[in-house]
Design an enzyme around this catalytic site. Structure first.
Site, PDB file in Angstrom:
ATOM      1  N   HIS A 101     -13.068  51.710  28.598  1.00  0.00           N
ATOM      2  CA  HIS A 101     -12.070  50.666  28.326  1.00  0.00           C
ATOM      3  C   HIS A 101     -11.871  49.833  29.582  1.00  0.00           C
ATOM      4  O   HIS A 101     -12.165  50.278  30.700  1.00  0.00           O
ATOM      5  CB  HIS A 101     -10.736  51.300  27.926  1.00  0.00           C
ATOM      6  CG  HIS A 101     -10.748  51.925  26.579  1.00  0.00           C
ATOM      7  ND1 HIS A 101      -9.596  52.351  25.958  1.00  0.00           N
ATOM      8  CD2 HIS A 101     -11.765  52.208  25.718  1.00  0.00           C
ATOM      9  CE1 HIS A 101      -9.884  52.855  24.773  1.00  0.00           C
ATOM     10  NE2 HIS A 101     -11.202  52.787  24.610  1.00  0.00           N
ATOM     11  N   GLU A 146      -9.249  49.087  31.266  1.00  0.00           N
ATOM     12  CA  GLU A 146      -8.395  49.736  32.256  1.00  0.00           C
ATOM     13  C   GLU A 146      -9.154  50.799  33.037  1.00  0.00           C
ATOM     14  O   GLU A 146      -9.028  50.913  34.262  1.00  0.00           O
ATOM     15  CB  GLU A 146      -7.182  50.400  31.591  1.00  0.00           C
ATOM     16  CG  GLU A 146      -6.313  49.479  30.795  1.00  0.00           C
ATOM     17  CD  GLU A 146      -6.663  49.454  29.312  1.00  0.00           C
ATOM     18  OE1 GLU A 146      -7.860  49.277  28.966  1.00  0.00           O
ATOM     19  OE2 GLU A 146      -5.738  49.598  28.488  1.00  0.00           O
ATOM     20  N   CYS A 169      -4.004  52.470  25.641  1.00  0.00           N
ATOM     21  CA  CYS A 169      -4.064  53.615  24.737  1.00  0.00           C
ATOM     22  C   CYS A 169      -3.658  54.876  25.511  1.00  0.00           C
ATOM     23  O   CYS A 169      -3.395  54.831  26.711  1.00  0.00           O
ATOM     24  CB  CYS A 169      -5.482  53.767  24.177  1.00  0.00           C
ATOM     25  SG  CYS A 169      -6.694  54.302  25.418  1.00  0.00           S
ATOM     26  N   CYS A 218      -6.002  55.682  28.583  1.00  0.00           N
ATOM     27  CA  CYS A 218      -5.769  54.799  29.724  1.00  0.00           C
ATOM     28  C   CYS A 218      -4.404  55.057  30.348  1.00  0.00           C
ATOM     29  O   CYS A 218      -4.258  55.022  31.573  1.00  0.00           O
ATOM     30  CB  CYS A 218      -5.917  53.345  29.293  1.00  0.00           C
ATOM     31  SG  CYS A 218      -7.614  52.955  28.769  1.00  0.00           S
TER      32      CYS A 218
END
Length: 173
Positions: A62, A64, A92, A95
């Site tokens: 992701h 992040e 999420c 993260c």
């Protein structure tokens, strides 16, 4: 915080969110879900990232996570004290966990994620009292623009899938 300090912080937040949105555009050009992230300390860019899960066949890639991984190398530390992470979509749970472990001070995000958001939309892990570190959370910075970027991507994606199905049906007729 005074009105002047608030306006100044808002301008800073919008500046960095716009950079995160540019990274989201780069992700989309690579065929990824358009999410971008930047990590900043004292109004200086430390690291950046965009979604790479599809390209790298990696569910942890992701925006992040890519940004946090890069920041660790730049800072030569797994702790990212006194930093702010800007991300176009609410983080999420994965993260959020990485942000807690890395001791990021603050997260600023654009669009809410009503399906998997871990900064308050579904669950708020970033400020959960059982953890030894909580982040300051600022939500909704350029929210409409961030949400539009994602919505346009998924709308286009659905149209492409529909067109492909139609083409497949026509070729078998």
């Amino acid at each position: 915080m005074t009105d002047i300090e608030h306006d100044t912080q808002q301008a800073i937040d919008e500046k960095w969110m716009r950079l995160a949105m540019q990274l989201a555009e780069q992700a989309e050009l690579k065929g990824e879900v358009p999410v971008g992230a930047v990590l900043v300390k004292d109004d200086v860019l430390i690291a950046s990232g965009c979604n790479l899960s599809i390209l790298n066949h990696d569910p942890t890639a992701h925006a992040e996570m890519e940004c946090i991984r890069q920041a660790g190398k730049v800072l030569e530390n797994y702790r990212m004290l006194d930093t702010t992470l800007y991300v176009t979509l609410e983080p999420c749970t994965m993260c959020a966990g990485a942000m807690i472990h890395s001791r990021i001070a603050r997260v600023v995000y654009g669009a809410d994620d009503l399906k998997t958001g871990a900064a308050g939309s579904v669950i708020n892990l970033l400020q959960h009292p059982v953890f030894n570190h909580q982040l300051d959370v600022t939500s909704g910075v350029l929210a409409e623009e961030c949400a539009s970027q994602l919505s346009a991507f998924f709308k286009r994606r659905r149209a492409e899938k529909k067109a492909l199905k139609k083409l497949e049906r026509n070729s078998t007729d």
